[in-house]
Design an enzyme around this catalytic site. Structure first.
Site, short mmCIF file in Angstrom:
data_model
loop_
_atom_site.label_atom_id
_atom_site.label_comp_id
_atom_site.label_asym_id
_atom_site.label_seq_id
_atom_site.Cartn_x
_atom_site.Cartn_y
_atom_site.Cartn_z
CE LYS A 129 -2.58 3.30 1.73
NZ LYS A 129 -1.65 4.72 2.23
N GLY B 120 4.77 4.09 10.61
CA GLY B 120 3.56 5.30 11.33
C GLY B 120 3.09 5.31 12.83
CB SER B 121 0.75 7.61 13.10
OG SER B 121 -0.69 7.07 12.90
NE ARG B 122 1.41 5.32 21.13
CZ ARG B 122 2.23 5.01 22.88
NH1 ARG B 122 0.66 5.37 23.54
NH2 ARG B 122 3.21 5.85 23.46
N GLY C 244 -2.76 5.03 13.51
CA GLY C 244 -1.95 4.39 12.07
C GLY C 244 -2.47 2.26 13.00
N GLY C 245 -1.24 2.17 13.49
CA GLY C 245 -0.60 0.76 13.49
C GLY C 245 -1.67 0.22 14.89
CD GLU D 290 10.02 2.01 12.81
OE1 GLU D 290 10.84 2.68 12.93
OE2 GLU D 290 10.26 0.88 12.58
CB CYS E 181 11.36 5.79 13.77
SG CYS E 181 12.31 4.85 12.52
CD GLU F 140 7.20 9.55 17.62
OE1 GLU F 140 8.06 9.30 17.03
OE2 GLU F 140 5.94 9.23 17.68
#
Length: 526
Positions: free
Chosen positions: A183, A240-242, A244-245, A264, A301, A392
């Site tokens: 993606k 990516g972001s928290r 999104g994960g 991650e 990151c 973050e």
């Protein structure tokens, strides 16, 4: 190679009615061409082709897969400056940085190709039959690792090459024998298409089955969700972001057959300045700290999001030197408008915090798309009482935490969430304190750094780029280094099979050629 904006589905190109546009990072202006958007039918088609390719691909063997990876690396390097210039336009990253990232992308593909040739990734174990054993005979048991199946990989915004279409997740999944559906990140679809062209060319040159690779583009979250929901997808790689994960992990858990998501997500990468080291060289450490915080406009990151030190005159000197160093920092464009807006919002929250002081700011910029650097300071008691300070901030910002004593330093570190890294700066006089800190840090982070800075991840066999939640969704894994291949493998045991029916790596004449355990004894192979 030119850009068409088409999707890559199983080696073929597909057009759709809906399109979206890439944006130049520094100006916000649209770039040509328009790019096709993948819908539900395209997701189904790509997943079905990947599933059809799975068995033929894994049966090709390690040597053929290694050659495929090497050819991808060659084709990427063969794209030349056109790849670098498109990536620079879409990401705002400088050409020098992208040149290094391109080399890293090719090198990690070659690293996995070399790992396939060694055979240790099979983790072969053989326990020979013991028919005379009492009270029960022992059967012949042989174990190795097999690929999971098609993997969905999400391109990352901050690494348009090394963590995207042909990045570490794709390289390790293909090495494991898993077809990959990427993606693409909507911020750099042109870069993604160029890399996809290289992968498809390598697949054709090496005779890979149709469906071994697809690239699906689109700006919506639903495209990624549809991929993770699809029953033919067996694992997910995400950077990516928290938010999104966590969303992808939830979708994966709610499937009829849950699958692993290797995400991650969030890390603030603490740096600890030990007292003797700080007293010996505060100005140098301050300069290097600012360089690390602002490298790549802070969009790593492994960006050092906060720094810990004991109250002392040396810490005062460090803070003053950091403020001076920050004055020389020129703002540069951030990856996307959305990332820049989120950064400004997070910095504003710290600016308005009543218990946080400002150490200094970088230079301002006339461009609204740039990230102005910021350093803050707070005492440890404030940090412990206000969780929002530890959130973050994705960009060139960091917080210095002043600790009254060693007990307070330990208390702050004990409160931390899981992290990708922790860095310790020390000299010989500090080593007793370092020894006391290491067990705590080992429980909290994936990589502990001595007298260095976290920005920079070596692609090597021993590297760990992972850590306890929320740094990653599974702290037992890494997304960099050859251990990353094991995310997309699982063990299978064969009991009492004749040699003629065993998989080739487990046959008596074959397993001895590779590293293996025989009756519990580790052997390196012939």
């Amino acid at each position: 190679m030119g850009l068409s904006g088409e999707l890559f589905v199983g080696g073929g190109r597909v057009r759709t009615a809906e399109t979206f546009r890439a944006v130049e990072a520094s100006s916000g202006e649209y770039l040509e061409p328009p790019f096709d958007v993948a819908g539900a039918a395209i997701v189904d088609q790509a997943c079905e082709l990947a599933w059809s390719a799975f068995q033929p691909f894994r049966e090709l063997g390690a040597e053929r897969r290694a050659r495929f990876l090497e050819l991808i690396a060659e084709q990427i390097m063969g794209l030349g400056d056109a790849l670098l210039h498109r990536a620079a336009a879409e990401s705002g990253l400088p050409l020098a940085r992208l040149t290094g990232e391109r080399a890293r992308t090719a090198n990690q593909l070659r690293l996995f190709a070399g790992e396939l040739g060694r055979g240790g990734w099979w983790r072969i174990r053989v326990d020979p039959a013991q028919p005379e054993r009492l009270p029960q005979p022992r059967p012949d048991l042989r174990q190795y690792q097999v690929p999971l199946g098609p993997v969905a990989v999400f391109g990352a915004s901050n690494f348009p090459l090394a963590f995207s279409v042909a990045g570490g997740d794709t390289a390790s999944a293909l090495a494991a024998g898993c077809p990959v559906i990427v993606k693409g990140h909507p911020a750099h679809p042109g870069t993604s298409e160029l890399i996809a062209q290289a992968i498809v060319a390598a697949a054709e040159m090496s005779g890979m089955p149709a469906g071994v690779f697809s690239l699906l583009n689109g700006p919506s979250n639903e495209l990624g969700a549809a991929l993770v929901r699809h029953p033919y997808i067996r694992a997910v790689g995400f950077t990516g972001s928290r938010a999104g994960g966590l969303a992808l992990m939830q979708i994966a858990r709610e499937r009829a057959e849950p699958i692993p998501v290797y995400a991650e997500m969030s890390s603030i990468n603490p740096v600890v300045l030990l007292p003797a080291a700080l007293a010996a060289d505060a100005p140098r450490l301050a300069k290097e700290f600012v360089e690390s915080v602002t490298l790549g406009t802070g969009q790593f990151c492994t960006n050092p999001g906060f720094l810990l030190a004991l109250e002392s005159p040396a810490l005062d000197r460090f803070i003053a030197a950091a403020a001076d160093a920050l004055k020389a920092v020129t703002p540069t464009a951030m990856l996307t408008g959305a990332i820049q807006k989120a950064y400004v919002s997070r910095v504003e929250r710290l600016l308005q915090h009543p218990r946080v002081s400002v150490i200094g700011r970088g230079n301002e910029s006339a461009s609204a798309r740039c990230g102005r650097a910021a350093l803050f300071c707070a005492d440890a008691a404030t940090f412990l009482q206000h969780a929002e300070i530890s959130e973050e901030v994705f960009g060139p910002s960091s917080v210095v935490i002043r600790c009254a004593n060693e007990a307070q330093l330990f208390e702050v570190l004990q409160q931390l969430e899981g992290q990708l890294t922790a860095s310790l700066h020390f000299v010989e006089q500090d080593e007793n304190l370092v020894r006391a800190l290491l067990p705590l840090l080992e429980r909290t982070v994936g990589r502990v750094i001595a007298n260095g800075w976290p920005t920079g991840v070596e692609v090597a066999h021993a590297m760990v780029h992972g850590g306890p939640f929320p740094a990653t969704s599974d702290g037992r894994s890494t997304s960099v280094g050859t251990l990353a291949i094991e995310r997309f493998l699982r063990p299978v045991c064969y009991q009492n099979f004749p040699d003629s029916l065993l998989p080739q790596p487990l046959r008596t004449g074959a397993f001895i050629l590779h590293p293996h355990r025989y009756d519990g004894e580790y052997r390196t192979g012939a």
